[in-house]
Enzyme design. Structure first.
Site, PDB file in Angstrom:
ATOM      1  N   LEU A 114       0.821  -1.211   0.000  1.00  0.00           N
ATOM      2  CA  LEU A 114       0.000   0.000   0.000  1.00  0.00           C
ATOM      3  C   LEU A 114       0.853   1.257   0.000  1.00  0.00           C
ATOM      4  CD1 LEU A 114      -3.030  -0.583   2.402  1.00  0.00           C
ATOM      5  CD2 LEU A 114      -3.071  -0.182  -0.052  1.00  0.00           C
ATOM      6  N   GLY A 115       2.018   1.190   0.618  1.00  0.00           N
ATOM      7  CA  GLY A 115       2.877   2.370   0.716  1.00  0.00           C
ATOM      8  C   GLY A 115       3.705   2.304   1.976  1.00  0.00           C
ATOM      9  N   GLY A 157       5.346   4.743   5.527  1.00  0.00           N
ATOM     10  CA  GLY A 157       5.139   5.892   6.397  1.00  0.00           C
ATOM     11  C   GLY A 157       6.260   5.994   7.402  1.00  0.00           C
ATOM     12  N   MET A 191       6.375   4.865  10.346  1.00  0.00           N
ATOM     13  CA  MET A 191       6.588   3.650  11.128  1.00  0.00           C
ATOM     14  C   MET A 191       7.213   2.549  10.305  1.00  0.00           C
ATOM     15  SD  MET A 191       3.869   1.477  13.435  1.00  0.00           S
ATOM     16  CE  MET A 191       3.253   0.450  12.093  1.00  0.00           C
ATOM     17  N   VAL A 249       3.602  -0.589   4.671  1.00  0.00           N
ATOM     18  CA  VAL A 249       2.215  -1.015   4.850  1.00  0.00           C
ATOM     19  C   VAL A 249       1.835  -1.934   3.688  1.00  0.00           C
ATOM     20  CG1 VAL A 249      -0.171  -0.275   5.204  1.00  0.00           C
ATOM     21  CG2 VAL A 249       1.719   1.185   5.965  1.00  0.00           C
ATOM     22  N   LYS A 270       0.894  -3.408   8.956  1.00  0.00           N
ATOM     23  CA  LYS A 270       1.944  -2.402   9.093  1.00  0.00           C
ATOM     24  C   LYS A 270       3.150  -3.033   9.769  1.00  0.00           C
ATOM     25  CE  LYS A 270      -1.656   1.052   9.265  1.00  0.00           C
ATOM     26  NZ  LYS A 270      -2.171   2.302   9.803  1.00  0.00           N
ATOM     27  N   ASP A 282      -1.448  13.187  14.640  1.00  0.00           N
ATOM     28  CA  ASP A 282      -1.111  13.377  13.232  1.00  0.00           C
ATOM     29  C   ASP A 282      -2.353  13.245  12.357  1.00  0.00           C
ATOM     30  OD1 ASP A 282       0.573  13.981  11.125  1.00  0.00           O
ATOM     31  OD2 ASP A 282       1.224  11.914  10.815  1.00  0.00           O
TER      32      ASP A 282
END
Length: 678
Positions: free
Chosen positions: A21-22, A24, A26, A29, A43, A137
């Site tokens: 998905l992408g 971040g 952390m 994902v 994640k 956030d």
């Protein structure tokens, strides 16, 4: 959703992974599938965070609290293992675009939809606050639009990430953080209310309430300026103005916000405009198919990662639009050897393509290296960075030859300490370039000036700001024309200043015409064309707010606009024959352009690839630095990755450069290393 890559896990816990998905703050994902056939978002924590004991403790605490969050307007945590290596978190998967994607694609939402959005977000935040969490956030990218209302995602993550940073580091998104968060103070539920006001302003107008510009400038306005609410619908102005009060105690509570906003109503996405409803339907169809499809057979992909004499980068090797990972079988064992400060090669890389011993550094410390450049004869290497110094190394021996220190110039009516506390890059050196004869070194400084250093004597001349009125945090980009020695410079202005270094006078100013600063410059090998990329990447901007342009260096005319691109940063590189221009955006996308035809050739990577910088070498070899501390060499002609270099750290690579003969690669990030190819 992007395909899984070589090196990606095929299963996390009980969840087979279907695609990416992408990424971040952390980690990465993925889309996964539960044993019952439900899609989930998986994640996976970044390795450097997994090794941090403070992060693991805070992550476990936040996960435990997040699992208690209920309500209709959050993506609930369904599983987690904070003790795994690496730790992971699984949430319900919501099929739909983010608010960010919807606004970028179709513009602001109508007033009624903004009211429904606000009520849903307020209820979601209330569920989060009820278990003692603060989101920290809330932003358009962390809000998913579903047919039956919005969903808040990634709650609790920011506090876990905060455990790994010094107390002076502010985590959050400029324009969507509260004044207390921007100031590094303790935050509570009112901080999320402030973020909610910013999100609703963005949803209703397409712009953030604190304008565009650099991150530092936006944060300054968040703390000190009133929001711009002039484009808001009248009935929303009072409520959102209250949410954006500077003092936390003056903001309304979530119950009051719910009382003043319309409750979600309608089914099948009727609360949203038809174009956004269509986006939701398309997402739902795509991922419903994934949920029903059999688990992909990854044995062939896994087999490709074994039996090789090298290991590719952990980041994308995807050719945009093809959806396949492609790598070339060129052994790294015979290709690479690392050069340390002594000038002697370190041990040869092992079968994975990485050195068997830690790389010996030319420079290492707690100050980031921002730019590296070789002298025209290849004998010297310059490196500049956050400590405000320009260092010169002898390439043959790896020894430090000279150090030049920039004296900061302060154009503001504020103490220097206050300015540097607000903008840490103000005292940095941002970009370096040798003059064609190698006698001079130009350095773009974070204070908006350009330093011209005499390499032999250390004498310096400082060129002034392009426009002090427009200054608020300088990219400080410099480039020399290889043909006539003209210096091109850009710093936080929608223009390029051309200088005659011999006379220290300006010869021309090139105006981009779009109002956003030029981030990077590059001359083609003949010196006849100057490429520039502008834009600031703020979420309220449209694609036309950034431009990739070509300039004729003789007439100073704009000869082509290759693309409209909204990005907070770019990197440009011409191929040695000058026929190809590579442009890297801040989202990790590399696009290759035919300079003569002014047309796009191909995409080398897609969004989220983790690429941070690029540089061309000989024979169509392109070097790309990654967020994970590796550098990949590509065969641009075949669009294939050749091999990966490891710097021995997980810190992001900021800059990469080839020596003139192409045999040495310099890599700058948290440290500075040189690699010899041959």
């Amino acid at each position: 959703m992007d395909p899984l890559q070589v090196g990606d896990p095929r299963q996390v816990g009980a969840y087979p992974l279907l695609g990416r998905l992408g990424g971040g703050g952390m980690g990465q994902v993925f889309v996964g599938r539960s044993r019952g056939g439900r899609l989930v978002a998986v994640k996976l924590v970044r390795p450097e965070l997994a090794d941090d004991r403070r992060f693991r403790l805070r992550f476990a605490e936040e996960v435990a609290a997040a699992r208690r969050v209920g309500g209709f307007y959050t993506a609930p945590v369904v599983d987690a293992d904070p003790d795994a290596d690496p730790p992971w978190l699984v949430t319900a998967f919501i099929a739909g675009p983010s608010l960010q994607q919807a606004i970028e694609a179709h513009g602001p939402l109508p007033a009624q939809a903004v009211g429904v959005l606000g009520a849903g977000l307020a209820e979601g935040l209330a569920a989060i606050h009820n278990v003692g969490l603060v989101h920290r956030d809330l932003k358009p990218g962390n809000i998913i639009l579903a047919a039956d209302g919005p969903r808040v995602i990634d709650f609790g993550i920011a506090r876990a990430l905060d455990a790994t940073h010094a107390s002076t580091t502010v985590l959050g998104t400029p324009g969507f953080m509260s004044p207390e968060q921007a100031s590094g103070l303790r935050v509570g539920p009112p901080s999320d209310v402030f973020a909610l006001g910013s999100v609703l302003t963005f949803a209703a107008t397409g712009y953030g309430p604190f304008g565009a510009g650099s991150a530092e400038a936006i944060v300054y306005r968040v703390v000190h300026h009133d929001p711009d609410l002039t484009r808001l619908p009248a009935h929303l102005t009072g409520l959102i103005s209250g949410c954006l009060a500077k003092k936390p105690e003056e903001r309304p509570g979530l119950t009051e916000i719910l009382d003043r906003l319309a409750l979600p109503a309608g089914k099948g996405g009727t609360w949203l405009p038809p174009a956004v409803t269509t986006m939701i339907s398309e997402c739902d169809r795509e991922f419903s198919h994934q949920a029903r499809a059999p688990r992909p057979d990854t044995r062939a992909l896994t087999a490709r990662s074994h039996g090789r004499q090298w290991r590719p980068s952990r980041r994308d090797f995807m050719v945009a639009g093809l959806g396949v990972a492609s790598v070339a079988a060129i052994p790294a064992v015979s290709l690479l050897r690392s050069v340390g400060a002594s000038g002697h090669p370190t041990p040869t890389p092992n079968a994975t393509g990485h050195s068997e011993a830690p790389v010996t550094l030319l420079y290492g410390g707690n100050k980031m290296v921002r730019s590296v450049a070789f002298s025209p004869d290849g004998k010297m290497l310059a490196g500049v960075g956050d400590d405000g110094k320009a260092r010169l190394w002898e390439v043959a021996t790896g020894t430090l030859a000279k150090t030049f220190t920039h004296t900061v110039t302060n154009p503001w009516a504020r103490p220097l300490a206050q300015v540097t506390a607000f903008n840490s890059q103000f005292s940095a050196t941002m970009s370096a370039a040798f003059s064609p004869d190698g006698a001079g070194l130009a350095v773009g400084n974070g204070d908006g000036t350009i330093s011209l250093w005499n390499v032999a004597t250390g004498a310096v001349t400082t060129l002034p700001y392009l426009n002090p009125v427009e200054w608020n945090g300088s990219p400080g980009c410099v480039a020399f024309n290889p043909a006539d020695g003209t210096l091109a410079a850009a710093y936080d202005a929608p223009a390029i200043r051309l200088w005659n270094p011999a006379t220290r006078t300006s010869s021309a100013t090139l105006h981009t015409g779009n109002g956003y600063w030029v981030a990077v410059l590059a001359f083609n090998p003949s010196g006849r064309i100057l490429a520039s990329a502008s834009g600031n990447g703020n979420p309220g901007n449209t694609s036309s707010d950034g431009l990739l342009q070509l300039w004729d260096t003789s007439s100073h005319a704009n000869i082509a606009t290759l693309a409209h691109t909204n990005s907070s940063a770019h990197s440009l590189a011409f191929s040695p024959d000058g026929k190809t221009l590579a442009n890297l955006r801040s989202d990790g996308t590399i696009t290759l352009w035919d300079v003569t035809a002014r047309t796009r050739i191909a995409g080398l990577t897609g969004p989220g690839s983790g690429v941070t910088c690029i540089a061309f070498g000989p024979d169509a070899v392109l070097a790309t630095g990654f967020n994970d501390g590796t550098v990949t060499l590509w065969d641009v002609t075949r669009r294939k990755g050749i091999t990966a270099l490891s710097t021995g750290t997980d810190a992001a690579i900021n800059c990469v450069a080839f020596s003139p003969n192409g045999r040495t690669v310099a890599i700058g990030g948290r440290n500075l290393t040189m690699w010899t190819i041959g």
